[in-house]
Write a protein that holds these residues in place. Structure first.
Motif, short mmCIF file in Angstrom:
data_model
loop_
_atom_site.label_atom_id
_atom_site.label_comp_id
_atom_site.label_asym_id
_atom_site.label_seq_id
_atom_site.Cartn_x
_atom_site.Cartn_y
_atom_site.Cartn_z
N LEU A 12 -0.80 98.63 1.28
CA LEU A 12 -2.26 98.51 1.37
C LEU A 12 -2.63 97.31 2.21
CD1 LEU A 12 -2.98 99.18 -2.38
CD2 LEU A 12 -3.64 100.68 -0.50
N GLU A 13 -3.82 97.38 2.80
CA GLU A 13 -4.37 96.23 3.51
C GLU A 13 -4.57 95.11 2.52
OE1 GLU A 13 -5.14 96.08 6.87
OE2 GLU A 13 -4.10 98.02 6.95
N LYS A 14 -4.37 93.89 2.97
CA LYS A 14 -4.60 92.74 2.09
C LYS A 14 -6.07 92.68 1.72
CE LYS A 14 -2.65 88.73 0.62
NZ LYS A 14 -1.50 88.67 -0.27
N GLY A 15 -6.33 92.64 0.43
CA GLY A 15 -7.71 92.59 -0.02
C GLY A 15 -7.73 92.20 -1.47
N GLN A 19 -4.04 90.26 -5.09
CA GLN A 19 -4.51 88.92 -5.40
C GLN A 19 -4.29 88.63 -6.88
OE1 GLN A 19 -5.80 86.84 -2.87
NE2 GLN A 19 -4.92 88.57 -1.74
N SER A 20 -4.05 87.36 -7.18
CA SER A 20 -3.91 86.94 -8.56
C SER A 20 -5.29 86.63 -9.13
CB SER A 20 -3.02 85.71 -8.62
OG SER A 20 -2.59 85.48 -9.93
N VAL A 21 -5.73 87.49 -10.04
CA VAL A 21 -7.08 87.34 -10.58
C VAL A 21 -6.97 86.96 -12.07
CG1 VAL A 21 -9.29 88.50 -10.99
CG2 VAL A 21 -7.89 89.14 -9.02
N PRO A 22 -7.58 85.84 -12.45
CA PRO A 22 -7.53 85.46 -13.87
C PRO A 22 -8.19 86.54 -14.73
CG PRO A 22 -8.55 83.72 -12.55
CD PRO A 22 -8.41 84.91 -11.67
N ARG A 23 -7.58 86.86 -15.84
CA ARG A 23 -8.13 87.93 -16.67
C ARG A 23 -9.16 87.37 -17.65
NH1 ARG A 23 -4.23 92.00 -19.32
NH2 ARG A 23 -3.85 90.23 -20.69
N LYS A 24 -10.22 88.14 -17.79
CA LYS A 24 -11.34 87.77 -18.64
C LYS A 24 -10.90 87.59 -20.11
CE LYS A 24 -15.93 89.65 -19.51
NZ LYS A 24 -16.77 90.83 -19.39
N GLU A 25 -9.98 88.43 -20.55
CA GLU A 25 -9.64 88.46 -21.98
C GLU A 25 -8.56 87.46 -22.39
OE1 GLU A 25 -9.03 90.63 -19.59
OE2 GLU A 25 -7.54 92.15 -20.13
N ASP A 26 -7.92 86.81 -21.38
CA ASP A 26 -6.75 86.01 -21.72
C ASP A 26 -7.05 84.80 -22.61
OD1 ASP A 26 -5.12 87.72 -20.46
OD2 ASP A 26 -4.51 86.38 -18.83
N ARG A 27 -8.21 84.16 -22.40
CA ARG A 27 -8.50 82.95 -23.16
C ARG A 27 -8.54 83.24 -24.67
NH1 ARG A 27 -10.33 77.59 -22.63
NH2 ARG A 27 -11.14 77.00 -24.65
#
Lengths: 199, 159
Positions: A12-15, A19-27
């Motif tokens: 896939l094209e880089k987009g 990407q490393s996206v912090p997860r909303k539920e992790d905290r």
């Protein structure tokens, strides 16, 4: 033999993807603040305890729940036969012959592994449900057991009559240019047979 | 004829708070924490001591709370996942779990964190092998072990 052909993942094209996206539920999850099903409390909620098979393979001759139902605070019981009346078998993901297996939430007529639940008891407290489950009387007729996957191929003892064989699925995942990959590999490890553990 | 005691009042410090509570003698520590105290962050995965989801600290040591009766914790200091950060900042290990994507569904996470916190307390800079050895009693059914191990090693500074 089923041959399952898979395709390599598309590049896939880089987009956003990759990407490393912090997860909303992790905290909340790292603080023990998730709400899993077992964490939900309701007024008047009951607790369930399962009556389980002490045999690896046996015919269920009879199940008597009457003594459990006599205890104060026991809400009810359900057996495999009742489950088969009230519910459809689980959806089977396998093709035939595994897809022919009729599988329910409790053992119906026969147990196929030690610890398989044959009946469930619901009661006002966890302790009461456990005590009531002890009062359920199950009569078994033990059947020959198979404890080795390779030996099971002989089909001397068939676990699921609906499938007619202990080999309920077989297939080859054939993908990519294996010969070239092996030729170009720095190391080649040969293993004759791999077994999946259950964890 | 004397009847056997069916319940007993225990005195236990949970996350620093001293608690007196009458519990049935047969009640497991994990059920006391979850059902009586409402600390549902300590999870039950198997009820048989295999999975480690219910790991808490008793007097600083990581133990599986389904393998201990509540009355056995009488007089002890118990720490659960809720007490790790409290209302404050996440611990370095909790932050490391988030940064390394060391959790997916989050069910095994409290047990993993409590086991790994106990490891870091006695071995502040564990190697990958140390971490794998210390976490062998904790099962992740999302099978996210690689990232969990990375997160613990990184929290100890040996990344």
């Amino acid at each position: 033999m089923t041959t399952t052909v898979t395709e390599p993942a598309k590049t896939l094209e880089k987009g956003f993807v990759g990407q490393s996206v912090p997860r909303k539920e992790d905290r909340r999850l790292v603080q023990g603040q998730g709400t899993f099903f077992d964490d939900v409390r309701r007024h008047g909620m009951g607790y369930v305890h399962f009556v389980r098979s002490p045999y690896a393979h046996a015919k269920i001759v009879s199940i008597d729940v009457s003594k459990a139902l006599e205890l104060d605070g026991v809400y009810g019981t359900i057996t495999g036969d009742e489950v088969a009346i009230h519910t459809d078998p689980f959806f089977e993901m396998s093709v035939e012959p595994g897809g022919n297996i009729k599988d329910y939430a409790l053992a119906v007529g026969r147990v196929r592994h030690m610890g398989e639940p044959v009946a469930a008891v619901a009661a006002a407290t966890r302790e009461l449900a456990r005590d009531a489950a002890e009062l359920v009387e199950v009569e078994y007729d033990p059947l020959p057991v198979i404890t080795d996957a390779r030996e099971s191929e002989s089909n001397d003892v068939i676990l699921h009559d609906d499938a007619g064989s202990n080999v309920v699925w077989s297939g080859v995942f054939d993908w990519g240019d294996v010969d070239t990959a092996l030729a170009e590999a720095d190391h080649v490890v040969k293993i004759s047979e791999l077994h999946f553990h259950r964890f | 004829v004397t009847q056997p005691t069916s319940s007993r009042t225990i005195s236990v410090a949970v996350n620093g708070e001293q608690i007196e509570y009458e519990v049935p003698a047969r009640r497991l520590l994990v059920h006391f924490l979850r059902d009586d105290l409402g600390l549902t962050g300590t999870h039950i995965g198997c009820d048989t001591g295999n999975c480690g989801a219910c790991t808490v600290h008793v007097n600083g040591e990581a133990v599986k709370s389904c393998m201990l009766l509540a009355v056995q914790a009488d007089g002890a200091q118990v720490a659960t996942i809720e007490g790790l950060a409290g209302d404050g900042e996440l611990t370095a290990l909790q932050q490391s779990f988030n940064q390394h994507h060391a959790l997916q569904c989050g069910y095994c996470t409290p047990g993993m964190l409590m086991s790994a916190t106990a490891l870091l307390a006695r071995n502040p800079h564990p190697s990958e092998d140390d971490v794998r050895y210390a976490l062998q009693g904790n099962i992740c059914r999302c099978t996210g072990y690689v990232n969990i191990v990375e997160a613990v090693v990184a929290a100890g500074g040996k990344a």
